[in-house]
Design an enzyme around this catalytic site. Structure first.
Site, PDB file in Angstrom:
ATOM      1  CG  HIS A 166      -0.456   9.831   0.596  1.00 46.16           C
ATOM      2  ND1 HIS A 166      -0.601   9.717   1.951  1.00 46.16           N
ATOM      3  CD2 HIS A 166      -1.610   9.352   0.064  1.00 46.16           C
ATOM      4  CE1 HIS A 166      -1.775   9.194   2.225  1.00 46.16           C
ATOM      5  NE2 HIS A 166      -2.399   8.966   1.098  1.00 46.16           N
ATOM      6  CG  HIS A 178      -1.717   1.259   1.394  1.00 45.00           C
ATOM      7  ND1 HIS A 178      -1.413   2.241   2.314  1.00 45.00           N
ATOM      8  CD2 HIS A 178      -2.819   1.686   0.730  1.00 45.00           C
ATOM      9  CE1 HIS A 178      -2.303   3.208   2.224  1.00 45.00           C
ATOM     10  NE2 HIS A 178      -3.163   2.904   1.272  1.00 45.00           N
TER      11      HIS A 178
END
Length: 613
Positions: free
Chosen positions: A198, A152
């Site tokens: 991110h 992830h």
């Protein structure tokens, strides 16, 4: 931290350690000699020539094993008795290797193993590992039949909010055997190139080009089976086309192109050896998701998110970065631009083997199995919990043909992980973990994917793929009869004296080790046991056996942790490992331990025995 010189023998000359007490007083502790356990001695006597058990020549001399010799035929018989089919030639290779390590001589001067050699052989984890070290499962079934080692936000070096993005974590994950790499794609500051970061956080970006080249260079460093790149793209059609161009140029023949837009069945790992495949949402679905207000009016549902912050925030940020720049109004020229971009989309769409999506309505609706295509669905850990509580059968049915990816909840800013077993016991293939989120959950992940030779693909048990006469499927919460009992005997441990300074665990005395064992699986099988504490000893000998009744051994993991007892503070960590129960090799085995990050410790091992009844 000081290091002791390592020796390859477990039968060392006695010595002592000095510990300073108060200011002027030294306390001396003797180092006890490590000797074979009774079970090791009995096994040697049973098979060695002259060991008291007869070996192959009927000699039954003194019975203590001290004068016996175990040659290739006898070692072969011992291994066969432990359920391992081997040849005399392979047994001779093992003997030669043990003699080389211990005595630095060839087999022409020593023709077999004595008792101490045999003891050392059992303690060498590379020669006598606890699980099968090579790929042994059928690899020709569709991808949906396998648990797949999944990362992830694979590019993050630390927490989810402010850490650096880098290609280094991607490389480390691939070297560990991870087969699914996630990249979040965003336009750079000028909108002309692609960064990986991110979004909506303070994480520093890394160019997509670096990540793709790293994947190309390290994809098959630990496993030949396919690498899946899951893309969370926040790109304009022009940049999507640029991604397609980059991937095509960098990966070349490695890149797999699907034969059609939608697959009736996923290809198998065996058919995708040394191939890289792409999974993301098709461009049309992405464009629709960028204007959720329209979709919500049409469908009367609220969009869900795979990211760590609310979807509404993502939409607002996306609109400010992309949508408002290019699609603010629906003039004729805008419509023409969008139509022109259709010429670029096919190159990007052609890359997508595994079509992905998130629930647009209820999860129950999304999990209805479609006959004419397969796909990937992503759920958060909370969505999985809720769905398994109310519709667990639907989850299992969906995962029989389709891929289900589970990702961490949004509050895990420190990159921690969730409990993976709920996903695995319901057939979810892609349990996406933060590989930098060290802790017990990640230890379980490491343990699961030590199975099948560590290739990153573990075949799901057959019962997860079957349906009954009334379409019923496996229910992990259902109470089942005990299928088998695992008996685990912990003999002893060694190696801490070589890997740590003599004051690492206690400044005033040798360590006080104990071992904890856990079964983690379906709820009915979960259990924990603990040995007694062995005080003041670098070579703890527990010699204790524990029983674990198992209803679903195929989904059980044995987690082992050694701690050092501390009367006044938290017990110190002494090593850990996690092993798939279905992969355990019966008999006496050497079990290497790992540090908190999952890196193998240089010397620390346990001698254990596994029996299934």
């Amino acid at each position: 931290m000081g290091k002791e010189k390592k020796t390859e023998s477990y039968n060392n000359d006695s010595g002592s350690y000095n510990y300073r007490m108060f200011k002027f007083y030294n306390r001396k502790f003797k180092i006890n000699e490590v000797t074979p356990t009774d079970d090791v001695r009995d096994a040697f006597c049973q098979f060695a020539v002259g060991g008291g058990g007869g070996g192959t020549d009927g000699d039954s001399s003194d019975g203590d094993g001290s004068t016996g010799v175990m040659g290739a035929e006898q070692l072969c018989s011992f291994l066969d008795d432990h359920g391992e089919s081997t040849t005399v030639a392979e047994a001779q290779r093992l003997i030669d290797e043990v003699i080389r390590r211990r005595h630095h001589v060839t087999r022409f001067t020593r023709h077999g193993l004595d008792l101490d050699d045999f003891f050392n052989f059992l303690f060498y984890d590379d020669l006598n590992p606890p699980i099968t070290p090579h790929v042994h499962q059928d690899m020709t079934a569709p991808l949906s039949h396998y648990f797949i080692y999944t990362g992830h936000n694979s590019y993050l070096t630390g927490n989810q909010l402010s850490s650096d993005c880098s290609e280094v974590p991607v490389i480390k994950a691939l070297q560990r055997g991870v087969r699914v790499i996630e990249l979040d794609l965003w336009p750079n500051s000028t909108g002309t190139d692609i960064n990986v970061l991110h979004g909506r956080t303070l994480t520093t970006p890394v160019p997509l080009m670096k990540c793709l080249k790293s994947i190309r260079d390290y994809a098959f460093s630990s496993s030949p089976y396919p690498v899946i790149i899951t893309l969370e793209d926040h790109l304009t059609p022009d940049l999507q086309a640029k991604v397609a161009e980059m991937a095509t140029q960098i990966f070349g023949q490695m890149l797999y192109y699907p034969e059609s837009d939608s697959l009736l069945e996923f290809p198998s790992p065996a058919s995708l050896l040394h191939r890289i495949i792409i999974s993301t949402k098709p461009p049309k679905e992405y464009l629709e998701s960028r204007n959720p207000i329209v979709k919500q009016k049409d469908n009367n549902v609220s969009p869900s998110s795979e990211d760590e912050t609310p979807r509404t925030e993502e939409i607002q940020t996306l609109e400010s970065m992309l949508f408002d720049q290019d699609f603010e109004s629906k003039s004729d020229s805008d419509q023409e631009d969008e139509e022109a971009s259709e010429d670029q989309k096919p190159a990007y769409k052609r890359l997508i083997t595994i079509h992905a999506g998130k629930p647009k309505g209820t999860v129950k609706e999304e999990m209805k199995v479609v006959v004419d295509k397969v796909r990937r669905l992503s759920l958060s850990e909370q969505e999985l919990d809720r769905t398994c509580s109310s519709n667990s059968q639907d989850v299992v049915r969906f995962t029989q043909r389709n891929l289900l990816r589970i990702y961490p909840k949004g509050t895990r800013f420190n990159s921690s992980n969730y409990k993976p077993l709920i996903g695995w016991t319901h057939g979810a293939q892609m349990i996406a973990f933060n590989m930098q989120g060290y802790g017990k959950s990640l230890w379980l992940m490491h343990g699961m994917f030590r199975a099948n030779g560590g290739c990153g693909y573990v075949k799901k048990p057959n019962f997860l793929m079957k349906k009954g006469f009334h379409d019923e499927v496996f229910d992990p919460r259902k109470k089942l009869p005990v299928k088998e009992t695992l008996k685990v005997k912990v003999y002893m441990g060694d190696g801490w004296r070589m890997d740590f300074s003599h004051t690492h665990f206690d400044a005033y005395s040798p360590p006080d080790f104990y071992t904890k064992m856990f079964i983690v699986g379906v709820p009915a099988d979960n259990a924990k046991k603990k040995t007694k504490i062995i005080e003041d000893n670098w070579y703890p000998i527990w010699d204790e056996e524990f029983s674990f009744p198992l209803t679903v051994p195929e989904l059980a993991l044995l987690r082992i942790e050694v701690r050092e007892y501390d009367m006044s503070e938290k017990d110190d960590f002494g090593g850990q490992t996690c092993l798939p129960v279905a992969e355990l090799r019966p008999g006496i085995r050497s079990v290497p331990l790992y540090d908190k990050k999952g890196e193998k410790m240089k010397s620390v091992r346990l001698l254990m025995r596994f029996i299934f009844e």
